[in-house]
Motif scaffolding. Structure first.
Motif, PDB file in Angstrom:
ATOM      1  N   GLU A  48       0.799  -1.226   0.000  1.00  0.00           N
ATOM      2  CA  GLU A  48       0.000   0.000   0.000  1.00  0.00           C
ATOM      3  C   GLU A  48       0.835   1.282   0.000  1.00  0.00           C
ATOM      4  O   GLU A  48       0.288   2.365  -0.156  1.00  0.00           O
ATOM      5  CB  GLU A  48      -0.927   0.006   1.235  1.00  0.00           C
ATOM      6  N   GLN A  49       2.147   1.173   0.172  1.00  0.00           N
ATOM      7  CA  GLN A  49       2.960   2.383   0.190  1.00  0.00           C
ATOM      8  C   GLN A  49       3.134   2.934  -1.222  1.00  0.00           C
ATOM      9  O   GLN A  49       3.221   2.176  -2.192  1.00  0.00           O
ATOM     10  CB  GLN A  49       4.329   2.112   0.799  1.00  0.00           C
ATOM     11  N   SER A  50       3.184   4.255  -1.316  1.00  0.00           N
ATOM     12  CA  SER A  50       3.418   4.899  -2.611  1.00  0.00           C
ATOM     13  C   SER A  50       4.906   5.209  -2.745  1.00  0.00           C
ATOM     14  O   SER A  50       5.643   5.261  -1.767  1.00  0.00           O
ATOM     15  CB  SER A  50       2.589   6.182  -2.725  1.00  0.00           C
ATOM     16  N   TRP A  51       5.314   5.417  -4.002  1.00  0.00           N
ATOM     17  CA  TRP A  51       6.709   5.724  -4.288  1.00  0.00           C
ATOM     18  C   TRP A  51       7.037   7.135  -3.829  1.00  0.00           C
ATOM     19  O   TRP A  51       6.250   8.047  -3.992  1.00  0.00           O
ATOM     20  CB  TRP A  51       6.985   5.608  -5.787  1.00  0.00           C
ATOM     21  N   LYS A  52       8.212   7.312  -3.265  1.00  0.00           N
ATOM     22  CA  LYS A  52       8.741   8.634  -2.925  1.00  0.00           C
ATOM     23  C   LYS A  52       9.591   9.099  -4.097  1.00  0.00           C
ATOM     24  O   LYS A  52      10.136   8.272  -4.831  1.00  0.00           O
ATOM     25  CB  LYS A  52       9.633   8.567  -1.684  1.00  0.00           C
ATOM     26  N   PRO A  53       9.740  10.403  -4.268  1.00  0.00           N
ATOM     27  CA  PRO A  53      10.599  10.900  -5.360  1.00  0.00           C
ATOM     28  C   PRO A  53      12.032  10.357  -5.273  1.00  0.00           C
ATOM     29  O   PRO A  53      12.691  10.175  -6.280  1.00  0.00           O
ATOM     30  CB  PRO A  53      10.584  12.415  -5.180  1.00  0.00           C
ATOM     31  N   SER A  54      12.503  10.057  -4.076  1.00  0.00           N
ATOM     32  CA  SER A  54      13.880   9.576  -3.902  1.00  0.00           C
ATOM     33  C   SER A  54      14.020   8.066  -4.086  1.00  0.00           C
ATOM     34  O   SER A  54      15.138   7.556  -4.101  1.00  0.00           O
ATOM     35  CB  SER A  54      14.371   9.950  -2.501  1.00  0.00           C
ATOM     36  N   ASP A  55      12.921   7.337  -4.243  1.00  0.00           N
ATOM     37  CA  ASP A  55      12.997   5.884  -4.416  1.00  0.00           C
ATOM     38  C   ASP A  55      13.569   5.528  -5.788  1.00  0.00           C
ATOM     39  O   ASP A  55      13.226   6.156  -6.784  1.00  0.00           O
ATOM     40  CB  ASP A  55      11.606   5.240  -4.293  1.00  0.00           C
ATOM     41  N   PRO A  56      14.399   4.482  -5.862  1.00  0.00           N
ATOM     42  CA  PRO A  56      14.961   4.042  -7.148  1.00  0.00           C
ATOM     43  C   PRO A  56      13.948   3.223  -7.940  1.00  0.00           C
ATOM     44  O   PRO A  56      14.130   2.046  -8.187  1.00  0.00           O
ATOM     45  CB  PRO A  56      16.158   3.189  -6.718  1.00  0.00           C
ATOM     46  N   GLN A  57      12.862   3.863  -8.354  1.00  0.00           N
ATOM     47  CA  GLN A  57      11.771   3.157  -9.002  1.00  0.00           C
ATOM     48  C   GLN A  57      12.066   2.820 -10.452  1.00  0.00           C
ATOM     49  O   GLN A  57      11.872   1.704 -10.892  1.00  0.00           O
ATOM     50  CB  GLN A  57      10.493   3.996  -8.921  1.00  0.00           C
ATOM     51  N   GLY A  58      12.508   3.779 -11.212  1.00  0.00           N
ATOM     52  CA  GLY A  58      12.733   3.563 -12.639  1.00  0.00           C
ATOM     53  C   GLY A  58      11.428   3.520 -13.406  1.00  0.00           C
ATOM     54  O   GLY A  58      10.345   3.732 -12.860  1.00  0.00           O
ATOM     55  N   ASP A  59      11.512   3.232 -14.695  1.00  0.00           N
ATOM     56  CA  ASP A  59      10.339   3.214 -15.564  1.00  0.00           C
ATOM     57  C   ASP A  59       9.533   1.929 -15.455  1.00  0.00           C
ATOM     58  O   ASP A  59       8.479   1.802 -16.034  1.00  0.00           O
ATOM     59  CB  ASP A  59      10.769   3.384 -17.029  1.00  0.00           C
ATOM     60  N   ASP A  60      10.046   0.957 -14.728  1.00  0.00           N
ATOM     61  CA  ASP A  60       9.413  -0.360 -14.683  1.00  0.00           C
ATOM     62  C   ASP A  60       8.700  -0.635 -13.359  1.00  0.00           C
ATOM     63  O   ASP A  60       8.548  -1.778 -12.970  1.00  0.00           O
ATOM     64  CB  ASP A  60      10.453  -1.433 -14.959  1.00  0.00           C
TER      65      ASP A  60
END
Length: 117
Positions: A48-60
């Motif tokens: 349920e957590q959302s991504w933070k701008p600093s998270d290494p999410q990437g396009d995938d």
């Protein structure tokens, strides 16, 4: 690559580039840190957590970062096995045998795992 080959590759890398293994206690702390980094990505991708701008999410949606963190976890686990003289191939085989004997019907009989609950 087999588990044995992976253990050998990590050992060779340590000898060639790593100077020496970190202490077992340091590597246990590093393993915990790497598992935490994987958990953060999993919580954002599947929880349920959302991504933070600093998270290494990437396009995938974090898939690449998740794979990188899993590899980091495996790396440190292989280091610990090498340092402590553990043959992970043998130990994994023993674990599979133990789970097969102990759980051969347990999961099939678990109502919580049935598809049409």
């Amino acid at each position: 690559m087999t588990i044995k080959e992976a253990q050998e590759a990590v050992d060779q890398w340590i000898k060639q580039y790593g100077v020496r293994y970190f202490s077992e206690l340091t590597n246990m702390a590093v393993l915990t840190e790497e598992v935490g980094e994987l958990a953060r990505i999993m919580a954002r991708r599947y929880g349920e957590q959302s991504w933070k701008p600093s998270d290494p999410q990437g396009d995938d949606n974090g898939r690449k970062a998740m794979g990188e963190e899993m590899a980091d976890v495996l790396w440190v686990l292989l280091c610990l096995a090498n340092q402590t003289g553990i043959d992970l191939t043998t130990e994994l085989q023993k674990s599979i045998e133990k789970k097969t004997e102990r759980d051969k019907t347990r999961h099939m009989e678990n109502e919580k795992l049935k598809i049409n609950n």
